[in-house]
Design a protein around this motif. Structure first.
Motif, PDB file in Angstrom:
ATOM      1  N   PHE A  29      -4.601  -0.471  19.887  1.00 20.68           N
ATOM      2  CA  PHE A  29      -5.726   0.037  19.513  1.00 20.68           C
ATOM      3  C   PHE A  29      -6.707  -0.197  20.746  1.00 20.68           C
ATOM      4  O   PHE A  29      -6.686  -1.505  21.160  1.00 20.68           O
ATOM      5  N   PRO A  41      -6.621   8.302  15.078  1.00 18.15           N
ATOM      6  CA  PRO A  41      -6.354   9.686  14.379  1.00 18.15           C
ATOM      7  C   PRO A  41      -5.183   9.722  13.399  1.00 18.15           C
ATOM      8  O   PRO A  41      -4.379   8.856  13.180  1.00 18.15           O
ATOM      9  N   LEU A  89       3.936   9.304  19.300  1.00 15.39           N
ATOM     10  CA  LEU A  89       3.520   7.643  19.284  1.00 15.39           C
ATOM     11  C   LEU A  89       4.245   7.297  18.213  1.00 15.39           C
ATOM     12  O   LEU A  89       4.124   7.726  17.143  1.00 15.39           O
ATOM     13  N   VAL A  90       4.422   5.746  18.194  1.00 14.81           N
ATOM     14  CA  VAL A  90       5.108   5.201  17.028  1.00 14.81           C
ATOM     15  C   VAL A  90       3.803   5.069  16.241  1.00 14.81           C
ATOM     16  O   VAL A  90       2.955   4.036  16.423  1.00 14.81           O
ATOM     17  N   HIS A  94       0.365  12.622  11.222  1.00 11.29           N
ATOM     18  CA  HIS A  94       0.805  12.939   9.924  1.00 11.29           C
ATOM     19  C   HIS A  94       0.741  14.256   9.708  1.00 11.29           C
ATOM     20  O   HIS A  94       1.506  14.958   8.972  1.00 11.29           O
ATOM     21  N   ARG A 123      -8.346   2.793   5.418  1.00  9.91           N
ATOM     22  CA  ARG A 123      -7.844   3.946   5.992  1.00  9.91           C
ATOM     23  C   ARG A 123      -6.304   4.197   5.404  1.00  9.91           C
ATOM     24  O   ARG A 123      -6.044   5.250   5.639  1.00  9.91           O
ATOM     25  N   LEU A 183       0.948  -1.274   0.090  1.00 13.97           N
ATOM     26  CA  LEU A 183      -0.080   0.058  -0.129  1.00 13.97           C
ATOM     27  C   LEU A 183       0.731   1.440   0.068  1.00 13.97           C
ATOM     28  O   LEU A 183       0.678   1.965  -0.714  1.00 13.97           O
ATOM     29  N   GLU A 186       8.756  -0.981  11.895  1.00  9.30           N
ATOM     30  CA  GLU A 186       8.463  -2.190  10.985  1.00  9.30           C
ATOM     31  C   GLU A 186       9.178  -2.573   9.712  1.00  9.30           C
ATOM     32  O   GLU A 186       9.567  -1.583   9.043  1.00  9.30           O
TER      33      GLU A 186
END
Ligand code: UD1
Length: 423
Positions: free
Chosen positions: A334, A129, A167-168, A133, A99, A32, A195
């Protein structure tokens, strides 16, 4: 998505140990962002090992309506050319189903100076959220407003910046890394996601002429360049698909070999499978697993890579449901990712949830039932439950599973499972 697809179900006759070999597909979560990387260049990006998935099709539609030229030469080979982007917009109709569409924001803005991206929907597993970004792009000089459900962004040439991520965030790191590739000057992302998919994206960007170092660690440095050129890239194997099949084999007391899978990006998962009593072996290009006795319960705590992935939490919940003993599963990524619990309990699992922790008491068997998929990884857990349960299971709303698993019923049937898709 056609009405027909919405109505499809999976029908599973449980109780057969999985046996045999299958091939692991390319990673959804690498494909993606890498498809979005094509937006950064006027030249062609040629990709191999692209998994044939609903989310990939959605991303291709999203890019196509922006003006990206797309040629699919064989099911897993895609060529993208973003030389003529005339509509830097990601509309709600497409974004709401996925998302990860937010990944077009950084590249569009860096390349065209503007972007209009609907706020995402996607899996209903939490608030998710996108403030990180937005904050990161603003630090690079973008002007961003949220209006009528859309992120409206504009910028001259972005400027390099020092960005600390509170936050990661995986897609947050990827969005900023892509945008910074074309910025003026150096960007440093601190507390970046580690990752392997972030690294795969960086490798692709570097093949396109970007200057990125440190990807795969928590500090990524990007020296901006004036333009990126065409390149070829092969998408890495899917570690979550690999993990899902390994858990299915372990829970069903099976013996399987996954060709094309990589063990070194699955350490936390393989470690837990070993603790559960599985015999795991691997070489450079495959992973094998054999489970001879009833598994033992294992405690799980999800956290950013290299710790245990949240995308494997639901599958281990099923494994623990049929294991010896009790174990605690703690979800730290989550806030609403236990939606599979209710359905698993309807199949006889003993699970109690309190806050972000679930206590699972192993039972000697589950029973088949009619259940409903609620999100992507929850639906994978229901499939595994159906495979190990006594009797017949029907899973509704399996469009969730088609978002992230290529040919799941074909692959399981190849391993001996009695599974079929019904309309
Ligand atoms: C990615 C993966 C998804 C995986 C997740 C966590 C893709 C396409 N998807 O999702 O499969 O489950 O990583 O490993 O790669 N957050 C904020 N503000 C932000 C961004 C994130 O508060 O701006 C929070 C989220 O609500 C969540 C946490 O950070 O609690 C991690 O989310 P993030 O890593 O961003 O997940 P995704 O990148 O969306």
């Amino acid at each position: 998505m056609g009405e027909n697809r919405l109505m499809q179900k999976l029908s599973i006759e449980g109780g057969i140990p999985l046996q045999g070999e299958i091939r692991i597909s390319g990673a959804k979560n690498a494909a993606l962002p890498i498809l979005c990387a094509a937006l950064l260049s006027d030249e062609a990006l040629y990709l191999e090992n692209v998994p044939h998935l609903k989310d990939v099709t959605t991303m291709l539609s999203l890019l196509a309506q922006m003006g990206v030229g797309i040629t699919v030469s064989s099911p897993q080979k895609v060529e993208l050319n973003a030389g003529k982007i005339d509509n830097p917009v990601a509309p709600y109709e497409l974004v709401k189903t996925m998302r990860a569409s937010i990944l077009v924001l950084g590249p569009l803005l860096a390349k065209t100076g503007r972007a209009s991206v609907s706020l995402p929907g996607g899996c209903a597993i939490g608030l998710r959220p996108v403030d990180l970004h937005i904050k990161g792009l603003e630090a690079m000089g973008a002007e961003i407003e949220v209006e009528n459900g859309y992120i409206q962004a504009k910028a001259g040439r972005l400027r390099g910046a020092r960005i600390f991520m509170d936050l990661v965030s995986v897609t947050g790191t990827e969005n900023l890394m892509m945008a910074a590739s074309l910025a003026q000057g150096v960007t440093v992302i601190e507390n970046a996601a580690r990752e392997p998919e972030v690294l795969d994206l960086a490798n692709c960007l570097n093949a396109m002429g970007a200057r990125i170092s440190g990807a795969g660690t928590d500090t990524i440095t990007i020296e901006g360049v004036d333009a990126l050129h065409g390149a070829s890239h092969k998408i890495m194997p899917d570690r979550i698909e690999s993990g899902t099949f390994l858990v299915a084999a372990a829970a069903s007391l099976g013996k399987i070999k996954l060709n094309g899978a990589k063990a070194d990006i699955l350490d936390a998962v393989l470690d837990k499978l070993h603790e559960a009593g599985a015999h795991v072996s691997f070489d450079a290009d495959s992973i094998s697993l054999e489970m001879k006795d009833r598994p033992k319960s294992v405690n799980i705590r999800t956290a950013p890579y290299p710790a245990f992935p949240t995308d494997m939490q639901a599958q281990f919940m099923v494994l623990n449901s049929v294991s010896e003993g009790s174990a605690l599963i703690t979800e730290t990524i989550f806030e609403n990712r236990f939606m599979h619990v209710q359905e698993l309990c309807r199949m006889g699992a003993h699970i109690e949830v309190e806050g972000n922790a679930a206590m699972v008491r192993g039972r000697d068997h589950l029973g088949g039932a009619n259940v409903m998929a609620t999100d992507l990884r929850a639906s994978a857990s229901l499939v595994i439950a159906g495979l190990v349960a006594r009797g017949h299971t029907t899973i509704e709303r399996i469009y969730h599973i088609d978002r992230g698993y290529e040919c799941i019923e074909e692959k399981l049937a190849q391993l001996g499972a009695r599974i079929r898709r019904i309309d």
